[in-house]
Design a protein around this motif. Sequence first.
Motif, PDB file in Angstrom:
ATOM      1  N   VAL A 168       0.828  -1.205   0.000  1.00 20.65           N
ATOM      2  CA  VAL A 168       0.000   0.000   0.000  1.00 20.65           C
ATOM      3  C   VAL A 168       0.865   1.260   0.000  1.00 20.65           C
ATOM      4  N   GLY A 169       2.014   1.192   0.665  1.00 19.64           N
ATOM      5  CA  GLY A 169       2.894   2.355   0.742  1.00 19.64           C
ATOM      6  C   GLY A 169       3.412   2.822  -0.606  1.00 19.64           C
ATOM      7  N   ASN A 170       3.373   1.950  -1.608  1.00 15.75           N
ATOM      8  CA  ASN A 170       3.830   2.321  -2.947  1.00 15.75           C
ATOM      9  C   ASN A 170       2.725   2.932  -3.804  1.00 15.75           C
ATOM     10  N   LEU A 171       1.518   2.964  -3.293  1.00 12.50           N
ATOM     11  CA  LEU A 171       0.396   3.530  -4.051  1.00 12.50           C
ATOM     12  C   LEU A 171       0.385   5.053  -3.936  1.00 12.50           C
ATOM     13  N   PRO A 172      -0.218   5.737  -4.914  1.00 15.98           N
ATOM     14  CA  PRO A 172      -0.381   7.193  -4.777  1.00 15.98           C
ATOM     15  C   PRO A 172      -1.220   7.518  -3.540  1.00 15.98           C
ATOM     16  N   ASP A 173      -0.968   8.664  -2.946  1.00 15.28           N
ATOM     17  CA  ASP A 173      -1.629   9.044  -1.705  1.00 15.28           C
ATOM     18  C   ASP A 173      -3.158   9.040  -1.827  1.00 15.28           C
ATOM     19  N   ASP A 174      -3.680   9.542  -2.941  1.00 13.81           N
ATOM     20  CA  ASP A 174      -5.143   9.547  -3.127  1.00 13.81           C
ATOM     21  C   ASP A 174      -5.699   8.131  -3.121  1.00 13.81           C
ATOM     22  N   THR A 175      -4.977   7.211  -3.733  1.00 13.23           N
ATOM     23  CA  THR A 175      -5.411   5.816  -3.765  1.00 13.23           C
ATOM     24  C   THR A 175      -5.375   5.208  -2.370  1.00 13.23           C
ATOM     25  N   THR A 176      -4.338   5.534  -1.609  1.00 14.25           N
ATOM     26  CA  THR A 176      -4.231   5.033  -0.239  1.00 14.25           C
ATOM     27  C   THR A 176      -5.393   5.547   0.613  1.00 14.25           C
ATOM     28  N   GLN A 177      -5.746   6.814   0.435  1.00 12.73           N
ATOM     29  CA  GLN A 177      -6.885   7.366   1.175  1.00 12.73           C
ATOM     30  C   GLN A 177      -8.175   6.663   0.793  1.00 12.73           C
ATOM     31  N   GLN A 178      -8.381   6.438  -0.503  1.00 12.39           N
ATOM     32  CA  GLN A 178      -9.591   5.743  -0.955  1.00 12.39           C
ATOM     33  C   GLN A 178      -9.636   4.326  -0.398  1.00 12.39           C
ATOM     34  N   LEU A 179      -8.497   3.675  -0.363  1.00 12.74           N
ATOM     35  CA  LEU A 179      -8.421   2.326   0.196  1.00 12.74           C
ATOM     36  C   LEU A 179      -8.793   2.349   1.683  1.00 12.74           C
ATOM     37  N   ALA A 180      -8.228   3.292   2.416  1.00 12.18           N
ATOM     38  CA  ALA A 180      -8.539   3.416   3.851  1.00 12.18           C
ATOM     39  C   ALA A 180     -10.027   3.692   4.042  1.00 12.18           C
ATOM     40  N   ASN A 181     -10.574   4.610   3.256  1.00 11.08           N
ATOM     41  CA  ASN A 181     -11.995   4.959   3.374  1.00 11.08           C
ATOM     42  C   ASN A 181     -12.893   3.759   3.102  1.00 11.08           C
ATOM     43  N   THR A 182     -12.621   3.078   2.002  1.00 16.57           N
ATOM     44  CA  THR A 182     -13.435   1.924   1.613  1.00 16.57           C
ATOM     45  C   THR A 182     -13.311   0.806   2.633  1.00 16.57           C
ATOM     46  N   PHE A 183     -12.098   0.561   3.089  1.00 15.93           N
ATOM     47  CA  PHE A 183     -11.887  -0.506   4.050  1.00 15.93           C
ATOM     48  C   PHE A 183     -12.649  -0.248   5.340  1.00 15.93           C
ATOM     49  N   VAL A 184     -12.506   0.957   5.884  1.00 20.74           N
ATOM     50  CA  VAL A 184     -13.144   1.257   7.176  1.00 20.74           C
ATOM     51  C   VAL A 184     -14.655   1.131   7.062  1.00 20.74           C
ATOM     52  N   GLU A 185     -15.249   1.751   6.056  1.00 25.40           N
ATOM     53  CA  GLU A 185     -16.707   1.695   5.932  1.00 25.40           C
ATOM     54  C   GLU A 185     -17.182   0.261   5.715  1.00 25.40           C
ATOM     55  N   GLY A 186     -16.519  -0.457   4.834  1.00 22.12           N
ATOM     56  CA  GLY A 186     -16.923  -1.840   4.577  1.00 22.12           C
ATOM     57  C   GLY A 186     -16.722  -2.747   5.774  1.00 22.12           C
ATOM     58  N   PHE A 187     -15.576  -2.593   6.443  1.00 16.52           N
ATOM     59  CA  PHE A 187     -15.279  -3.425   7.602  1.00 16.52           C
ATOM     60  C   PHE A 187     -16.297  -3.176   8.708  1.00 16.52           C
ATOM     61  N   VAL A 188     -16.565  -1.909   8.983  1.00  7.83           N
ATOM     62  CA  VAL A 188     -17.523  -1.568  10.035  1.00  7.83           C
ATOM     63  C   VAL A 188     -18.899  -2.112   9.684  1.00  7.83           C
ATOM     64  N   SER A 189     -19.330  -1.900   8.449  1.00  6.80           N
ATOM     65  CA  SER A 189     -20.683  -2.324   8.079  1.00  6.80           C
ATOM     66  C   SER A 189     -20.839  -3.839   8.112  1.00  6.80           C
ATOM     67  N   GLN A 190     -19.746  -4.580   7.992  1.00 11.26           N
ATOM     68  CA  GLN A 190     -19.829  -6.040   8.042  1.00 11.26           C
ATOM     69  C   GLN A 190     -19.638  -6.604   9.446  1.00 11.26           C
ATOM     70  N   GLN A 191     -18.936  -5.896  10.306  1.00 13.83           N
ATOM     71  CA  GLN A 191     -18.550  -6.458  11.597  1.00 13.83           C
ATOM     72  C   GLN A 191     -19.481  -6.123  12.761  1.00 13.83           C
ATOM     73  N   ILE A 192     -20.275  -5.106  12.627  1.00 13.50           N
ATOM     74  CA  ILE A 192     -21.137  -4.714  13.748  1.00 13.50           C
ATOM     75  C   ILE A 192     -22.243  -5.741  13.935  1.00 13.50           C
ATOM     76  N   ALA A 193     -22.374  -6.191  15.153  1.00 13.80           N
ATOM     77  CA  ALA A 193     -23.479  -7.095  15.490  1.00 13.80           C
ATOM     78  C   ALA A 193     -24.758  -6.268  15.548  1.00 13.80           C
ATOM     79  N   LEU A 194     -25.775  -6.720  14.852  1.00 10.07           N
ATOM     80  CA  LEU A 194     -27.030  -5.959  14.810  1.00 10.07           C
ATOM     81  C   LEU A 194     -27.606  -5.729  16.208  1.00 10.07           C
ATOM     82  N   LYS A 195     -27.343  -6.648  17.133  1.00  4.95           N
ATOM     83  CA  LYS A 195     -27.877  -6.474  18.489  1.00  4.95           C
ATOM     84  C   LYS A 195     -27.217  -5.312  19.228  1.00  4.95           C
ATOM     85  N   SER A 196     -26.094  -4.808  18.729  1.00  5.56           N
ATOM     86  CA  SER A 196     -25.440  -3.668  19.376  1.00  5.56           C
ATOM     87  C   SER A 196     -25.818  -2.326  18.761  1.00  5.56           C
TER      88      SER A 196
END
Length: 165
Positions: free
Chosen positions: A92-120
């Motif tokens: 990831v460190g070799n990617l352009p900064d904009d791409t790294t930001q997009q990767l971070a953004n996509t990862f966080v939103e996707g990870f959170v939306s998949q990992q949260i238990a609905l009961k919480s």
Amino acid sequence: MASLLACVPGVAAAAEPVCLTRTEATSLVAYALPQAISGTAKRCAPVLPANAYLRRHGGDLAARYATQKAKYWPNAKPAFMKALGPDAAGTVGNLPDDTTQQLANTFVEGFVSQQIALKSCDKLDIAIDLLSPLPPENTAGLIALTMEVASTAEPKVGKIALCRN
């Protein structure tokens, strides 16, 4: 709150826990808050009542926090790379900064939306509502402080702990 703590900086996939300083965690959380809030709102919308904070104001809060993301990125990027672990960070460190930001953004939103238990979702809705008046740096600081306190407790919050001073 615990799900957000586990997910926002929870990008580490390494077997060994990643150690972030409170400053690193605060920067990473401040940067990732808009995506974490969006991911939480998306995941929880089907189970929250129509008058829930996330359903009514989650998008506005994420947008308000997003206006300040650029100022957090310079300090969040090294923390993100550290949290990725050396193998992924090398790639990831070799990617352009904009791409790294997009990767971070996509990862966080996707990870959170998949990992949260609905009961919480009801508890997360309350926590986000309570934190919503704060500016992103205060919310991130509070989350990082909570991570520090929780890092001495069992079970750990994900695979990332704050460094012990």
